[in-house]
Design a protein around this motif. Structure first.
Motif, PDB file in Angstrom:
ATOM      1  N   GLU A 279       0.664   4.244  -2.656  1.00  0.00           N
ATOM      2  CA  GLU A 279       0.400   5.626  -2.238  1.00  0.00           C
ATOM      3  C   GLU A 279       1.562   6.541  -2.618  1.00  0.00           C
ATOM      4  OE1 GLU A 279      -2.336   4.032   1.476  1.00  0.00           O
ATOM      5  OE2 GLU A 279      -0.317   4.764   1.870  1.00  0.00           O
TER       6      GLU A 279
ATOM      7  N   MET B  26      -1.567  16.510  -0.739  1.00  0.00           N
ATOM      8  CA  MET B  26      -1.837  15.079  -0.910  1.00  0.00           C
ATOM      9  C   MET B  26      -3.328  14.805  -0.737  1.00  0.00           C
ATOM     10  SD  MET B  26      -0.253  12.384  -1.774  1.00  0.00           S
ATOM     11  CE  MET B  26      -0.859  10.698  -1.965  1.00  0.00           C
ATOM     12  N   PRO B  27      -3.955  14.268  -1.762  1.00  0.00           N
ATOM     13  CA  PRO B  27      -5.399  14.033  -1.685  1.00  0.00           C
ATOM     14  C   PRO B  27      -5.746  12.754  -0.918  1.00  0.00           C
ATOM     15  CG  PRO B  27      -4.576  13.297  -3.799  1.00  0.00           C
ATOM     16  CD  PRO B  27      -3.395  13.872  -3.055  1.00  0.00           C
ATOM     17  N   ASP B  28      -7.019  12.566  -0.701  1.00  0.00           N
ATOM     18  CA  ASP B  28      -7.501  11.279  -0.187  1.00  0.00           C
ATOM     19  C   ASP B  28      -7.312  10.248  -1.288  1.00  0.00           C
ATOM     20  OD1 ASP B  28      -8.272  12.463   2.132  1.00  0.00           O
ATOM     21  OD2 ASP B  28     -10.371  12.732   1.532  1.00  0.00           O
ATOM     22  N   CYS B  29      -6.879   9.069  -0.903  1.00  0.00           N
ATOM     23  CA  CYS B  29      -6.674   8.005  -1.890  1.00  0.00           C
ATOM     24  C   CYS B  29      -7.487   6.781  -1.486  1.00  0.00           C
ATOM     25  CB  CYS B  29      -5.212   7.586  -1.951  1.00  0.00           C
ATOM     26  SG  CYS B  29      -4.109   8.897  -2.486  1.00  0.00           S
ATOM     27  N   VAL B  30      -8.177   6.233  -2.454  1.00  0.00           N
ATOM     28  CA  VAL B  30      -8.840   4.945  -2.244  1.00  0.00           C
ATOM     29  C   VAL B  30      -8.075   3.944  -3.098  1.00  0.00           C
ATOM     30  CG1 VAL B  30     -10.968   3.637  -2.476  1.00  0.00           C
ATOM     31  CG2 VAL B  30     -11.054   6.072  -1.885  1.00  0.00           C
ATOM     32  N   THR B  31      -7.484   2.965  -2.438  1.00  0.00           N
ATOM     33  CA  THR B  31      -6.598   2.037  -3.141  1.00  0.00           C
ATOM     34  C   THR B  31      -7.182   0.628  -3.133  1.00  0.00           C
ATOM     35  OG1 THR B  31      -4.703   3.370  -2.512  1.00  0.00           O
ATOM     36  CG2 THR B  31      -4.247   1.106  -3.151  1.00  0.00           C
ATOM     37  N   TYR B  32      -7.085  -0.021  -4.265  1.00  0.00           N
ATOM     38  CA  TYR B  32      -7.523  -1.417  -4.379  1.00  0.00           C
ATOM     39  C   TYR B  32      -6.336  -2.248  -4.839  1.00  0.00           C
ATOM     40  CZ  TYR B  32     -11.878   1.218  -5.023  1.00  0.00           C
ATOM     41  OH  TYR B  32     -12.908   2.113  -4.907  1.00  0.00           O
TER      42      TYR B  32
ATOM     43  N   MET C 275       0.842  -1.207   0.000  1.00  0.00           N
ATOM     44  CA  MET C 275       0.000   0.000   0.000  1.00  0.00           C
ATOM     45  C   MET C 275       0.876   1.256   0.000  1.00  0.00           C
ATOM     46  SD  MET C 275      -3.343  -0.447   0.027  1.00  0.00           S
ATOM     47  CE  MET C 275      -4.095   0.877   0.959  1.00  0.00           C
TER      48      MET C 275
ATOM     49  N   TYR D  94       1.460   9.796  -5.137  1.00  0.00           N
ATOM     50  CA  TYR D  94       2.049  11.078  -4.728  1.00  0.00           C
ATOM     51  C   TYR D  94       3.024  11.588  -5.788  1.00  0.00           C
ATOM     52  CZ  TYR D  94       6.016  13.641  -2.845  1.00  0.00           C
ATOM     53  OH  TYR D  94       7.055  14.532  -2.699  1.00  0.00           O
TER      54      TYR D  94
END
Lengths: 850, 173
Positions: free
Chosen positions: A690, A736-742, A686, A694
């Motif tokens: 991320e 730095m934005p919100d990140c939704v990671t899969y 992760m 960035y």
């Protein structure tokens, strides 16, 4: 001594309790003990304690400090260098100039075009000329200022257009001709037929400005030539093995077996510390000259000069598609501004054409690439090496195609996916392929179908847009940098009666966690706690060769080598235990720090006892493992760049909020899905994803290696515009934005436990997704990276004035240089019955005389 | 340069006195690293741009590359070496280690000192407050997210809560 690592605190009661994180999410469907668990990295403790020793943290008695005097001219011959005044400064102990190290070097065998110090020709502002070592750093600086250099100025070559138009003066006396370093022309399939069958054709041009790695650690090295005639250098390098080779070459006749390179813990690489560097070779030579340890630490400004970052690339892409959006032909040109030296540039050039085909099935493909020498800091590999720029072009162009045809951009991509277990038009072998799943994840997560094209307005009057893009990246380059038949990665394992397992490997942890990967894999195979394993890496005296931390190769390559070594060790221990407890070796289980009978878990012993039993029966226990990637399907010249054991895939949706008045935009949220094969450690994976998001956003929104075109002492020079961390804008916490990671786990047969790369791939789709999102918001195209607010503003203005709502290079000769690529190398595609060889052999472009 | 007279002074660093001689134009960063061998504090620019050299003076985060060493004499200086108690990591360090908040680890000492100062004043910082407190600390590896999560987790544990990171932060959504 209290050891509070959770791995030790929790003991070995059960696989659950043995996990080294104090939380449990039972995600694994299988019964792996360590793989797939969020275990601490093997070096996490020292890193959070401030006890990790980076190169500049090392000191030695009698150590000297070295500084390099660098060129203030962009392009000049060196008429005379006078170091006599510098030599008189008290405290100065050694001075080197180009004549002391006449042998050229370079990372690639085909580009041995650098000198440790320029003997007679400087090619960019920052090219080193003199090295001075003194008892104090400030004395070395002061002495450098006393060196007199007479320059004989040469015309400056400022970029691809100038390099294409001016054959003289040449920066180098090798290459294709004039200032063209490389020209590649590869044609796969039948382009004419592909375009003939297309219902829609569009042609676009793109510009991708260069940018740099900006590692927080400035490059540093400490060299020590000892009284036994052996040289040791500790250096912040990603590639100790290649540095070893370069040192042996330049320091000849000092034999390679008397040179030891130790890669120190690394304060940020991203590709920027993959070349052998002037300062490393000079420190070594200076130590040989003075008989004292010599340290060199670059200033931040010098780090910008070293560069080797992202090439500025001009691109022209012509694509043909059917009515339904199926790609029938792609004709792609790239023009790379290489800067002053070759570096990895040959590979970079091929990479601008290699990976377009592994995401989407391209039936017919023509790639032409040209790399030029210019009087700027040399470009090289940065995260995503050479594939980032064309990915930007292709993904923006596909967005335009979807728009032209009225097809959903996500559907267009899903309809064009390259099939899994297939061979592409340019003979890259695809194994597992999870891009479809990635697209579906980010489409669903972002509410793509509901929110795209809606032009929602935020409270402060900004317009929302969503952009989608995809990408792929290598899990390691299929071929080594220099041709040889040896393994790409070697691992040695030593077991002793204390139960200690030591892993030796030449790989280099640059923060991505490769040391830990070795620990996790060996721990899994031998059933022991990874934090109990000793990992020794990046030391050319002690560790078997691994080619280095580049091309996202380490997890797959050292991972496979480690697995082989660990399996061999398990076999030896099992043999000993089987005899002792009279159970067939095949029935023995290695888990939870024990070796036991699968049918009667009580019958067994600790791993330590098991090693002792095996040692008593079979002698000292050591094993080796090695890894060589599968043979490439490509047999044509140039087919060596692009093949990889496996390809990772990524898809992203980026949300932007654009102020339609000013062009100022922000990125509040990113959805990213990455096909990783299998996450060996999800928490660490992760972090890689991320970090890629960035760095991609930095490239998309602000980072650029721009030059100031100005006159200095009557000469036109190219001075770096922003050689400081303040002026070279990079994202802070606030951007730095919100990140939704899969994470898509689709195990690949070539990876250890199915793993594929994760450190580079997720960077690639960010930039085009930002450009596509800006279009979704305000209907303008920015065909240049970075997609700065000024460019968005300029495109909005153009739109308001009724002009083409676009910012980017022109499609005519003012935008695209006129370069004769010669005859193409023609290769039949697999579906044309091709076998990976070329059907013609065009005579090599005639080389210009010196 | 070397001809300059050195000054002799006693610094209080991590609660210990350090008597060192140094030339008076040296920064606190230089004196910590070169005269006291406290190399946990890193340098990235020496111009106050990157935050890597952050230490605390009197509990406040400061950039040690912008502080003259003579100005820190007699003050309570704290560096990353002062965070752990004996061999026990502080909760903030523990959480950074568990979540992978340190990749290359070079920015980590500075990040830890800035975050530690934040948590002294604010036991329940919001994500925005954390971002604000760390806005001067560049990190090129992590994208900051694992750092934010580590600080939030540490804050919760320091409040005595039995906190865990979210499943999404470890395994993705």
């Amino acid at each position: 001594m209290v050891l509070d690592d959770p791995g030790l605190k929790h003991g070995a009661a059960s696989p659950q309790a043995r996990s080294d994180a104090p939380w449990q999410h039972d995600k694994n469907k299988d019964e792996l003990e360590h793989i797939g668990k969020p275990i601490r990295k093997v070096d996490a403790r020292s890193k959070v304690s401030g006890l990790t020793q980076y190169a500049d943290d090392l000191t030695m008695p009698r150590m000297l400090h070295m500084k390099l005097l660098r060129s203030t001219m962009a392009h000049a011959e060196l008429a005379h260098i006078d170091t006599s005044k510098a030599a008189e400064v008290p405290g100065v102990k050694g001075i080197l100039t180009g004549k002391d190290m006449p042998m050229p070097f370079g990372i690639l065998p085909v580009s041995q075009d650098e000198h440790a110090l320029c003997p007679d020709h400087v090619r960019f502002v920052g090219d080193p000329i003199v090295a001075i070592a003194a008892t104090e750093e400030e004395i070395a600086w002061d002495a450098c200022r006393l060196v007199e250099v007479d320059y004989r100025e040469l015309r400056t070559i400022g970029g691809v257009h100038e390099a294409a138009a001016n054959e003289e003066p040449r920066l180098h006396d090798y290459g294709v001709r004039g200032n063209i370093h490389r020209l590649e022309n590869l044609e796969f399939g039948d382009l004419a037929d592909g375009f003939e069958r297309a219902d829609h054709i569009r042609e676009d041009t793109f510009w991708f400005e260069g940018n740099t790695h900006l590692p927080l650690e400035q490059h540093a090295s400490l060299a020590h030539f000892d009284k036994d005639g052996k040289l040791t250098i500790w250096s912040s390098t990603q590639t100790p093995h290649y540095l070893h080779r370069a040192l042996a070459r330049v320091l000849h006749p000092l034999p390679a077996n008397r040179i030891r390179v130790i890669a120190t813990p690394h304060g940020g690489g991203f590709g920027g510390k993959s070349d052998p560097f002037n300062h490393e070779i000079c420190a070594a030579k200076m130590s040989m000259l003075t008989g004292r340890p010599v340290k060199v630490v670059l200033t931040r400004e010098e780090v910008f000069w070293c560069h080797r970052g992202r090439h500025p690339v001009l691109m022209r892409s012509k694509i043909g598609v059917s009515k339904t959006g199926r790609i029938t032909a792609l004709d792609f040109h790239s023009f790379l501004d290489g800067g002053a030296y070759g570096s990895y540039g040959t590979a970079s050039t091929f990479y601008t054409g290699a990976l377009q085909t592994v995401t989407y099935a391209v039936e017919n493909y023509h790639f032409r690439g040209a790399r030029f020498f210019t009087n700027k800091a040399p470009c090289g590999p940065k995260r995503g090496h050479g594939t980032v720029q064309p990915r930007f072009a292709l993904e923006v162009q596909l967005d335009k195609v979807a728009c032209d045809l009225g097809i959903d951009p996500a559907k267009l991509r899903l309809d064009n996916l390259a099939p899994r277990e297939s061979v592409t038009a340019n003979y890259l072998r695809i194994g597992s392929m999870g891009l479809g799943a990635c697209i579906e994840k980010v489409v669903e997560g972002s509410g793509w179908h509901e929110r795209r094209g809606k032009k929602e307005v935020t409270k402060d009057g900004r317009i929302r847009g969503l952009g989608l893009a995809c990408s792929s990246y290598l899990s390691g380059a299929g071929l080594p940098i220099y041709w040889n038949g040896m393994p790409h990665s070697g691992v040695q394992l030593q077991l002793d009666r204390s139960g200690l397992c030591t892993v030796f490997c030449g790989s280099t942890d640059i923060g991505q966690g490769s040391d830990s990967v070795l620990g996790w894999i060996v721990g899994e195979v031998l059933g022991i706690n990874p934090l109990d394993i000793k990992v020794v890496t990046g030391d050319t005296d002690l560790t078997p060769v691994d080619l280095g931390s580049y091309s996202s190769r380490v997890t797959v390559m050292t991972g496979n080598a480690a697995m082989q070594a660990a399996e061999r060790a398990r076999e030896i221990v099992a043999k000993g235990v089987a005899k002792k407890i009279e159970v067939p070796a095949s029935r023995l289980v290695f888990a939870e720090g024990r070796v036991f009978d699968a049918e009667d878990p009580e019958t067994g012993m600790t791993f330590m006892e098991a090693v002792g039993i095996a040692e008593a029966q079979l002698g000292t226990i050591g094993t080796v493992g090695s890894y060589t990637p599968p043979k490439s399907a490509a047999k044509f010249r140039g087919g060596g760049v692009g093949p990889s054991p496996s390809y990772s895939y990524s898809a992203t949706v980026v949300e932007v909020e654009v102020d339609p008045e000013t062009g100022i935009y922000r990125v509040p949220k990113v959805w990213m899905a990455h096909d990783i094969g299998r996450a060996l450690n999800p928490a660490i994976a992760m972090g890689q994803i991320e970090g890629s998001i960035y760095m991609g956003l930095g490239e998309a929104m602000m980072e650029e290696m721009a030059y100031r075109d100005r006159s200095h002492k009557g000469q036109r020079i190219f001075l770096h515009k922003i050689p400081s961390m303040l002026e070279y804008k990079s994202p802070s916490t606030l951007e730095m934005p919100d990140c939704v990671t899969y994470m898509i786990e689709d195990p690949d047969k070539n990876g250890p436990f199915g793993a594929k790369e994760v450190g580079q791939g997720p960077l690639l789709p960010i930039m085009p997704a930002v450009a596509n999102a800006v279009f979704d918001a305000v209907d303008v195209r920015v065909d240049e990276n970075p997609i700065s607010c000024e460019k968005v503003f300029a495109a909005i203005q153009a739109k308001n004035e009724g002009k083409d709502a676009r910012f980017g290079p022109a499609l005519d000769a003012t935008g695209i240089p006129d370069v004769d690529f010669g005859e193409s190398l023609r290769i039949k595609t697999p579906w044309q019955g091709g076998d990976g060889t070329a059907s013609n052999a065009p005579s090599r472009t005639k080389k210009a005389k010196k | 340069m070397s001809e300059l007279n050195k000054v002799l002074a006693t610094f209080q660093v991590n609660g210990e006195p350090h008597e060192v001689a140094f030339v008076p134009h040296k920064t606190l960063l230089e004196v910590l690293r070169e005269e006291m061998a406290l190399t946990g504090t890193k340098h990235g620019c020496e111009l106050g741009e990157c935050g890597t050299c952050t230490v605390q003076i009197g509990g406040m985060p400061v950039l040690s590359c912008l502080v003259l060493a003579v100005d820190a004499v007699g003050k309570d200086v704290r560096t990353v070496e002062g965070l752990a108690i004996g061999s026990d990591l502080a909760p903030l360090q523990d959480c950074m280690a568990d979540l992978g908040g340190a990749q290359c680890g070079y920015c980590t000492p500075g990040v830890l000192m800035a975050a530690d100062a934040l948590l002294k004043d604010n036991t329940r910082p919001t994500r925005d407050e954390i971002k604000e407190a760390l806005a001067g600390n560049l990190c090129r590896c992590t994208g900051y997210i694992k750092i934010f999560e580590a600080i939030e987790l540490a804050a919760a544990r320091m409040r005595g809560e039995d906190a865990e990171p979210s499943k999404e932060s470890i395994y993705g959504s």
